[in-house]
Design an enzyme around this catalytic site. Structure first.
Site, PDB file in Angstrom:
ATOM      1  N   ASN A   4     -35.550 -74.773  -1.243  1.00  0.00           N
ATOM      2  CA  ASN A   4     -36.302 -75.518  -0.668  1.00  0.00           C
ATOM      3  C   ASN A   4     -35.703 -76.090   0.846  1.00  0.00           C
ATOM      4  OD1 ASN A   4     -38.170 -77.439   0.747  1.00  0.00           O
ATOM      5  ND2 ASN A   4     -37.545 -79.054  -0.749  1.00  0.00           N
ATOM      6  N   GLU A  61     -36.872 -83.114 -10.714  1.00  0.00           N
ATOM      7  CA  GLU A  61     -35.838 -83.759  -9.612  1.00  0.00           C
ATOM      8  C   GLU A  61     -35.585 -85.325  -9.473  1.00  0.00           C
ATOM      9  OE1 GLU A  61     -35.583 -80.488  -6.438  1.00  0.00           O
ATOM     10  OE2 GLU A  61     -37.148 -81.767  -5.805  1.00  0.00           O
ATOM     11  N   SER A  71     -28.896 -81.845  -5.878  1.00  0.00           N
ATOM     12  CA  SER A  71     -27.608 -81.710  -5.591  1.00  0.00           C
ATOM     13  C   SER A  71     -27.169 -80.437  -6.449  1.00  0.00           C
ATOM     14  CB  SER A  71     -26.833 -83.128  -5.739  1.00  0.00           C
ATOM     15  OG  SER A  71     -27.213 -84.072  -4.708  1.00  0.00           O
ATOM     16  N   GLU A 127     -40.072 -86.167  -1.579  1.00  0.00           N
ATOM     17  CA  GLU A 127     -40.279 -86.724  -0.120  1.00  0.00           C
ATOM     18  C   GLU A 127     -41.635 -86.738   0.418  1.00  0.00           C
ATOM     19  OE1 GLU A 127     -37.387 -83.824   1.298  1.00  0.00           O
ATOM     20  OE2 GLU A 127     -35.774 -84.758   0.144  1.00  0.00           O
ATOM     21  N   HIS A 176     -43.550 -82.778  -4.162  1.00  0.00           N
ATOM     22  CA  HIS A 176     -42.008 -82.971  -3.926  1.00  0.00           C
ATOM     23  C   HIS A 176     -41.745 -84.620  -3.399  1.00  0.00           C
ATOM     24  CE1 HIS A 176     -37.958 -83.491  -2.133  1.00  0.00           C
ATOM     25  NE2 HIS A 176     -37.822 -82.358  -2.685  1.00  0.00           N
TER      26      HIS A 176
HETATM   27  C1  PEP Z   1     -34.702 -80.799  -2.895  1.00  0.00           C
HETATM   28  O1  PEP Z   1     -35.096 -81.696  -2.067  1.00  0.00           O
HETATM   29  O2  PEP Z   1     -35.677 -80.156  -3.473  1.00  0.00           O
HETATM   30  C2  PEP Z   1     -33.483 -80.676  -3.632  1.00  0.00           C
HETATM   31  C3  PEP Z   1     -33.320 -80.199  -4.672  1.00  0.00           C
HETATM   32  O3  PEP Z   1     -32.591 -81.187  -2.615  1.00  0.00           O
HETATM   33  P1  PEP Z   1     -30.729 -81.141  -2.602  1.00  0.00           P
HETATM   34  O4  PEP Z   1     -30.359 -79.723  -3.472  1.00  0.00           O
HETATM   35  O5  PEP Z   1     -30.330 -80.998  -1.249  1.00  0.00           O
HETATM   36  O6  PEP Z   1     -30.479 -82.237  -3.471  1.00  0.00           O
END
Ligand code: PEP
Length: 252
Positions: A10, A167, A213, A99, A97
């Protein structure tokens, strides 16, 4: 039950034409360089979908978008329809997501509507769920994730058109991750809820990705858990070497 592992990137709101093309070409070259057993997807911003599609030519890397509207066309200024995504060469779209849930107030109901429209247009969906830190600290993780699954996954969803991404919001972009046991517990409970909603057959076949992460250093531990079927990778998907190291370390 054998579920094909997926490594999805992503890119969020990152990438102009030139650097997006370079990144996509590097991923494509690395995927082509060795026999891979997992499915790769990259999800750049809308503005460079066409450029990235071209850069991926000949490589087994699917193109995904990061959102879509539920209508096919019409008076929705600034929105992008599922048909527009298939037209530019997408086969996947990320929906719900955290966000988008936070920045745009997206509800489970809206995400479900988008998913139905995406499936109708022939797109596969990666539907995201996950708890905030406050919810985790109150012991609500399983309840929150169950509610999000029940509300945002269409009743018509199948393992062929839907992938779930767990997530935890507090793990996104923070360098923090849940323990492997916590991840497995949530994934196993998500699969149980999917079984209730879609039937055991679909639930056992449906892929549940972990995201938050994921890095080369933790990929092996997280992606070898029994109910973890791959990763949705944010920050580390912006460097081909890290993105592909995650796949390598996960045995993909
Ligand atoms: C994401 O936003 O889908 C995500 C997993 O971000 P990160 O790997 O940077 O934590």
């Amino acid at each position: 039950m054998v579920r094909k592992m997926m490594i999805a990137g992503n890119w969020k709101m990152n990438g102009l034409s030139a650097d997006g093309m370079v990144l996509a070409k590097e991923v494509a070259a690395s995927v082509k360089a060795k026999k891979r057993i997992c499915e790769f997807v990259v999800c750049p911003p809308f503005t460079i979908l066409a450029v990235v599609k071209k850069a991926l030519r000949g490589a087994k890397v699917a193109l995904g978008a990061q959102d879509c509207h539920f209508d096919e066309k019409g008076a929705h200024t600034g929105d992008i329809s599922p048909l527009m995504l298939t037209d530019v060469g997408c086969s996947y779209v990320i929906l719900g997501h955290s966000e988008r849930r936070a920045d745009h107030g997206e509800s489970d109901e809206l995400i479900c509507r988008k998913a139905e429209a995406a499936h109708k247009a022939g797109l596969k969906t990666i539907i995201c769920i996950g708890e905030t830190l406050a919810q985790r600290e109150k012991g609500e993780t399983i309840d929150v994730c169950s509610k999000q699954i029940l509300g945002s996954v269409p009743v018509s969803a199948t393992a062929a058109d839907t992938v779930i991404a767990y997530e935890p919001v507090w793990a996104i972009g923070t360098g923090k991750t849940p323990t492997a046991q916590d991840v497995e517990d949530v994934h196993a409970s998500v699969r149980k809820v999917l079984a209730k909603k879609l039937g055991k057959g679909q639930a056992n076949k449906m892929r549940i990705l972990y995201g938050g992460s994921v890095k080369p250093a933790n990929a092996k531990e997280l992606l070898s858990l029994p109910d973890v079927d791959g990763a949705l990778v944010g920050g580390a998907s912006l460097k081909a070497v890290d993105f592909m190291a995650i796949a390598d370390n996960a045995g993909c």
